[in-house]
Write a protein that holds these residues in place. Structure first.
Motif, PDB file in Angstrom:
ATOM      1  N   UNK A  81       0.823  -1.207   0.000  1.00 27.92           N
ATOM      2  CA  UNK A  81       0.000   0.000   0.000  1.00 27.92           C
ATOM      3  C   UNK A  81       0.855   1.254   0.000  1.00 27.92           C
ATOM      4  N   UNK A  82       1.975   1.240   0.710  1.00 26.00           N
ATOM      5  CA  UNK A  82       2.851   2.405   0.763  1.00 26.00           C
ATOM      6  C   UNK A  82       3.570   2.621  -0.556  1.00 26.00           C
ATOM      7  N   UNK A  83       3.735   1.594  -1.324  1.00 30.08           N
ATOM      8  CA  UNK A  83       4.410   1.727  -2.613  1.00 30.08           C
ATOM      9  C   UNK A  83       5.846   2.155  -2.399  1.00 30.08           C
ATOM     10  N   UNK A  84       6.716   1.239  -2.197  1.00 35.99           N
ATOM     11  CA  UNK A  84       8.089   1.579  -1.842  1.00 35.99           C
ATOM     12  C   UNK A  84       8.793   2.395  -2.900  1.00 35.99           C
ATOM     13  N   UNK A  85       8.193   2.645  -4.022  1.00 32.73           N
ATOM     14  CA  UNK A  85       8.756   3.557  -5.006  1.00 32.73           C
ATOM     15  C   UNK A  85       9.933   2.960  -5.727  1.00 32.73           C
ATOM     16  N   UNK A  86       9.854   2.958  -7.036  1.00 30.15           N
ATOM     17  CA  UNK A  86      10.974   2.445  -7.815  1.00 30.15           C
ATOM     18  C   UNK A  86      11.521   3.518  -8.735  1.00 30.15           C
ATOM     19  N   UNK A  87      11.257   4.797  -8.382  1.00 36.56           N
ATOM     20  CA  UNK A  87      11.789   5.894  -9.159  1.00 36.56           C
ATOM     21  C   UNK A  87      10.972   6.210 -10.407  1.00 36.56           C
ATOM     22  N   UNK A  88       9.811   5.595 -10.574  1.00 40.63           N
ATOM     23  CA  UNK A  88       9.019   5.849 -11.772  1.00 40.63           C
ATOM     24  C   UNK A  88       7.962   6.923 -11.550  1.00 40.63           C
ATOM     25  N   UNK A  89       8.042   7.629 -10.415  1.00 39.30           N
ATOM     26  CA  UNK A  89       7.075   8.666 -10.134  1.00 39.30           C
ATOM     27  C   UNK A  89       5.753   8.141  -9.619  1.00 39.30           C
ATOM     28  N   UNK A  90       5.707   6.885  -9.203  1.00 36.84           N
ATOM     29  CA  UNK A  90       4.442   6.294  -8.772  1.00 36.84           C
ATOM     30  C   UNK A  90       4.081   6.653  -7.344  1.00 36.84           C
ATOM     31  N   UNK A  91       4.941   7.319  -6.621  1.00 38.91           N
ATOM     32  CA  UNK A  91       4.630   7.779  -5.283  1.00 38.91           C
ATOM     33  C   UNK A  91       4.915   6.734  -4.233  1.00 38.91           C
ATOM     34  N   UNK A  92       4.336   6.946  -3.054  1.00 29.46           N
ATOM     35  CA  UNK A  92       4.563   6.052  -1.942  1.00 29.46           C
ATOM     36  C   UNK A  92       5.524   6.688  -0.962  1.00 29.46           C
ATOM     37  N   UNK A  93       5.756   5.982   0.120  1.00 28.18           N
ATOM     38  CA  UNK A  93       6.588   6.525   1.184  1.00 28.18           C
ATOM     39  C   UNK A  93       8.022   6.759   0.738  1.00 28.18           C
ATOM     40  N   UNK A  94       8.558   5.892  -0.104  1.00 29.54           N
ATOM     41  CA  UNK A  94       9.959   5.994  -0.457  1.00 29.54           C
ATOM     42  C   UNK A  94      10.185   6.440  -1.899  1.00 29.54           C
ATOM     43  N   UNK A  95       9.162   6.715  -2.653  1.00 25.22           N
ATOM     44  CA  UNK A  95       9.312   7.106  -4.046  1.00 25.22           C
ATOM     45  C   UNK A  95       8.699   8.474  -4.281  1.00 25.22           C
ATOM     46  N   UNK A  96       9.126   9.134  -5.347  1.00 25.83           N
ATOM     47  CA  UNK A  96       8.625  10.458  -5.673  1.00 25.83           C
ATOM     48  C   UNK A  96       7.379  10.368  -6.531  1.00 25.83           C
ATOM     49  N   UNK A  97       6.559  11.379  -6.415  1.00 23.60           N
ATOM     50  CA  UNK A  97       5.359  11.484  -7.230  1.00 23.60           C
ATOM     51  C   UNK A  97       5.438  12.822  -7.956  1.00 23.60           C
ATOM     52  N   UNK A  98       5.572  12.795  -9.281  1.00 20.92           N
ATOM     53  CA  UNK A  98       5.754  13.997 -10.090  1.00 20.92           C
ATOM     54  C   UNK A  98       4.672  14.072 -11.156  1.00 20.92           C
ATOM     55  N   UNK A  99       4.217  15.296 -11.434  1.00 23.38           N
ATOM     56  CA  UNK A  99       3.277  15.491 -12.528  1.00 23.38           C
ATOM     57  C   UNK A  99       3.466  16.880 -13.106  1.00 23.38           C
ATOM     58  N   UNK A 100       3.000  17.062 -14.321  1.00 26.34           N
ATOM     59  CA  UNK A 100       3.080  18.348 -14.990  1.00 26.34           C
ATOM     60  C   UNK A 100       4.251  18.430 -15.951  1.00 26.34           C
ATOM     61  N   UNK A 101       4.381  19.598 -16.597  1.00 24.08           N
ATOM     62  CA  UNK A 101       5.445  19.807 -17.577  1.00 24.08           C
ATOM     63  C   UNK A 101       5.731  21.298 -17.719  1.00 24.08           C
TER      64      UNK A 101
END
Length: 171
Positions: A28-48
Motif C-alpha cells: 500500500x505504501x508503494x516503496x517507489x521504484x523511481x518511476x514517479x508512482x509515489x509512496x513513502x519511499x518514491x517520488x510522485x511527479x506530474x506536470x510539464x
C-alpha cells in the motif's frame, strides 16, 4: 516424533498473519521504484514545462526524477528527466522569493561551466508556488520535499517558459 502431522499452532499462525499484514502494508505504501508512482519511499511527479526559445525549437520538459534542494544547500527541489539533459531547480529564497533556474548543458557551447537561466517572480507575468520541506519525513538527514510551481515568464531572448509542476516525496 509421535507420528502425528505437525500443526502450525497459534504462535505460528499469529506470526504468519503478521508477516502477511506487513507485506500488504508495504504494498500500500508503494516503496517507489523511481518511476514517479509515489509512496513513502518514491517520488510522485506530474506536470510539464515548455521552453519556447526565439532562436531554437520549443522544448517540453516532463520530469520523472527529483531531489531535495537540501543536497545542494538550497530550499527547494531539483527536477530531472531521464529523457532530457535539462535540469530545473525550483528555489524558495527567504530574501528574493520564488525563482526557477533552468540549466540546459548543450546550450553552453563548449564552455566549462554553464550558468542557468534564472527567472524570478518579479520578472514574470505569473510565477507562484509552494515548497514544503517540513514533511516530517527524512532519509539520511535529508528532508523530503513536496510542493508545486506554476509559471509563465518571458525570456531575455524573446522566448517564453510556461507550465505547472507538482512534486512530492523528493529526497
Amino acid at each position: 516424533m509421535n507420528g502425528r502431522p505437525r500443526t502450525l499452532g497459534l504462535v505460528g499462525l499469529v506470526g504468519l498473519l503478521g508477516l502477511l499484514g506487513l507485506l500488504g502494508l508495504l504494498g500500500l505504501l508503494g516503496c517507489g521504484d523511481g518511476d514517479g508512482s509515489g509512496g513513502l519511499f518514491g517520488a510522485d511527479l506530474s506536470g510539464a514545462l515548455t521552453i519556447d526559445r526565439a532562436a531554437a525549437e520549443a522544448l517540453t520538459f516532463t520530469p520523472n526524477v527529483c531531489l531535495s534542494g537540501q543536497r545542494q544547500v538550497f530550499n527547494g527541489v531539483s527536477l530531472y528527466s531521464e529523457d532530457s539533459e535539462l535540469v530545473v531547480d525550483v528555489v524558495d529564497d527567504p530574501l528574493d522569493g520564488l525563482a526557477v533556474a533552468i540549466t540546459l548543458p548543450s546550450a553552453c557551447e563548449g564552455r566549462g561551466t554553464c550558468p542557468p537561466l534564472v527567472v524570478h517572480a518579479g520578472e514574470c507575468s505569473d510565477l507562484r508556488g509552494e515548497i514544503f520541506t517540513n514533511t516530517r519525513v527524512s532519509t539520511n538527514n535529508i528532508w523530503h520535499v513536496e510542493g508545486w510551481v506554476s509559471l509563465r515568464c518571458d525570456l531575455p531572448d524573446g522566448g517564453l517558459v510556461f507550465g505547472e509542476l507538482d512534486f512530492e516525496g523528493c529526497h
